[in-house]
Each structure stands twice: as C-alpha cells, then as structure tokens.
Design a protein around this motif. Structure first.
Motif, PDB file in Angstrom:
ATOM      1  N   VAL A   1     -58.775 -50.496  43.271  1.00 40.20           N
ATOM      2  CA  VAL A   1     -59.180 -49.659  42.133  1.00 40.20           C
ATOM      3  C   VAL A   1     -60.603 -50.015  41.706  1.00 40.20           C
ATOM      4  O   VAL A   1     -61.410 -49.125  41.402  1.00 40.20           O
TER       5      VAL A   1
ATOM      6  N   ALA B   1     -61.259 -40.542  35.351  1.00 40.66           N
ATOM      7  CA  ALA B   1     -60.280 -40.628  36.438  1.00 40.66           C
ATOM      8  C   ALA B   1     -58.860 -40.737  35.890  1.00 40.66           C
ATOM      9  O   ALA B   1     -57.932 -40.106  36.416  1.00 40.66           O
ATOM     10  N   VAL B   2     -58.679 -41.491  34.833  1.00 39.91           N
ATOM     11  CA  VAL B   2     -57.354 -41.639  34.225  1.00 39.91           C
ATOM     12  C   VAL B   2     -56.945 -40.342  33.538  1.00 39.91           C
ATOM     13  O   VAL B   2     -55.787 -39.926  33.611  1.00 39.91           O
TER      14      VAL B   2
ATOM     15  N   GLN C   1     -60.283 -40.822  42.220  1.00 36.47           N
ATOM     16  CA  GLN C   1     -58.914 -41.151  41.829  1.00 36.47           C
ATOM     17  C   GLN C   1     -58.020 -41.013  43.051  1.00 36.47           C
ATOM     18  O   GLN C   1     -58.106 -40.016  43.775  1.00 36.47           O
TER      19      GLN C   1
ATOM     20  N   LEU D   1     -55.681 -38.115  36.119  1.00 44.35           N
ATOM     21  CA  LEU D   1     -54.342 -38.566  36.507  1.00 44.35           C
ATOM     22  C   LEU D   1     -53.292 -38.078  35.503  1.00 44.35           C
ATOM     23  O   LEU D   1     -52.220 -37.611  35.896  1.00 44.35           O
TER      24      LEU D   1
ATOM     25  N   GLY E   1     -49.903 -42.586  40.873  1.00 46.86           N
ATOM     26  CA  GLY E   1     -51.000 -43.298  41.516  1.00 46.86           C
ATOM     27  C   GLY E   1     -50.523 -44.072  42.734  1.00 46.86           C
ATOM     28  O   GLY E   1     -49.348 -44.050  43.087  1.00 46.86           O
TER      29      GLY E   1
ATOM     30  N   THR F   1     -66.346 -39.200  40.086  1.00 49.10           N
ATOM     31  CA  THR F   1     -65.053 -39.736  39.685  1.00 49.10           C
ATOM     32  C   THR F   1     -64.193 -39.792  40.936  1.00 49.10           C
ATOM     33  O   THR F   1     -64.129 -38.821  41.692  1.00 49.10           O
TER      34      THR F   1
ATOM     35  N   GLY G   1     -63.845 -47.502  41.630  1.00 46.16           N
ATOM     36  CA  GLY G   1     -64.683 -47.372  40.437  1.00 46.16           C
ATOM     37  C   GLY G   1     -66.150 -47.655  40.719  1.00 46.16           C
ATOM     38  O   GLY G   1     -67.034 -46.943  40.242  1.00 46.16           O
TER      39      GLY G   1
ATOM     40  N   ASP H   1     -61.438 -43.072  30.371  1.00 40.27           N
ATOM     41  CA  ASP H   1     -61.944 -42.933  31.725  1.00 40.27           C
ATOM     42  C   ASP H   1     -61.565 -41.563  32.287  1.00 40.27           C
ATOM     43  O   ASP H   1     -60.393 -41.160  32.215  1.00 40.27           O
TER      44      ASP H   1
ATOM     45  N   PHE I   1     -54.176 -40.759  44.610  1.00 45.07           N
ATOM     46  CA  PHE I   1     -52.830 -40.300  44.263  1.00 45.07           C
ATOM     47  C   PHE I   1     -51.860 -40.596  45.396  1.00 45.07           C
ATOM     48  O   PHE I   1     -52.209 -40.457  46.569  1.00 45.07           O
TER      49      PHE I   1
END
Length: 170
Positions: free
Chosen positions: A17, A67-68, A32, A71, A87, A30, A21, A65, A34
């Motif tokens: 992670v 990215a969060v 992310q 999500l 995630g 960004t 980042g 954030d 999954f």
C-alpha cells in the motif's frame, strides 16, 4: 482511468500500500487495488471514481484520501472497515488496480500504470474481470434473488445502483 488486471502476490500489505501511495504521489495519480472478486465490471469502478470525486468537490467525503473514498463508493459502504473487504490482502489473489489522474492527465496515468506493472507483487497479468463470481457479488452488495428476478438489469447494473445509492443514503 486505467485498470491493470493481474494476480497480485503481496508479501507485506502495508509495504504494498505504501508503494502504491508513493507511485501515486510521484505521478500525480490515485492508485487503488481491489480484490477482483468484488468488482462487477469496468463501469463499476468508473462510477465509484465519479461519485468519489463529486463527494470530494462538495466537501462531503468521508475519507481524507481519494483512494479510500473511491474504495468506499466501489464497496457501496460508508464504513471504511467494511469497505476494506473489497481491497487486497496478503497472499496471492486476482486483483484490479485502478490508476486515475484527477486532472485527466492520460500521460501520468500511463506512466503510473507502467510503474505499477514493475512492482514485484504485480508481475503476473491475468484477465480478472472476465469471470464474475455472481454469488459473491450478490452477497457483498446485498442483491437478492427476488431483485434479480424483478428486472432485466445486469448484475453490473445492480452493483452500479448500489454505488449510486451510497450517495443518496448519506
């Protein structure tokens, strides 16, 4: 938005992670990752990005954030701990890695995508969006048999509805 379909081999989730980042920061994107079993299709993630960006623009975001926040929308949940199920985790798993430049910089997205491909954990390319685990998606997004029988909408459409409903339920 770019997607990398792959099999991830994550030895240390925190390090992975952190790597994502840092790459996101380096390329102004960004990133992310999954668990592919919870992604209905490309449109599912496109909608999550659009709704997350709208929430951020309006100051209605839950996460600090981006990215969060993406999500959260992809999972159709406001609770971060519940969304994290979508995630990736330690070990080997099919995944979809999303790379998106908020400003639409396609070159930055491509550069970041290439950098993600170079990560040791993401070396194995696998088409992960071709086969959908319908039972898992229905359970995660709480889509009932009765709901599926009452419409001719695809499962992807119903998952997209859950993403959109998160906006309404705030």
């Amino acid at each position: 938005m770019e997607l990398l379909e792959c099999t991830l081999a994550v030895d240390d989730l925190d390090s992975f992670v952190t790597d994502l980042g840092e790459l996101g920061d380096r390329y102004g994107t960004t990133i992310q990752a999954f668990d592919a079993r919870y992604v209905a299709d490309r449109r599912h993630l496109e909608r999550a990005v659009a709704f997350a960006d709208r929430a951020i623009e309006r100051g209605e975001n839950v996460a600090r954030d981006r990215a969060v926040e993406i999500l959260l929308y992809a999972a159709g949940r406001r609770q971060i701990d519940r969304a994290l199920e979508m995630g990736v985790d330690d070990g080997k798993q099919d995944a979809v890695v999303l790379v998106d430049a908020e400003n639409g910089d396609r070159d930055a997205e491509q550069d970041a995508l290439e950098a993600v491909k170079e990560l040791e954990a993401a070396r194995e390319r696998t088409p992960t969006l071709e086969g959908v685990d319908e039972d898992r998606l229905c359970a995660f997004f709480e889509i009932t048999d009765a709901e599926r029988e009452a419409t001719d909408a695809t499962l992807g459409d119903l998952v997209g509805e859950r993403v959109a409903l998160l906006e309404v339920e705030k």
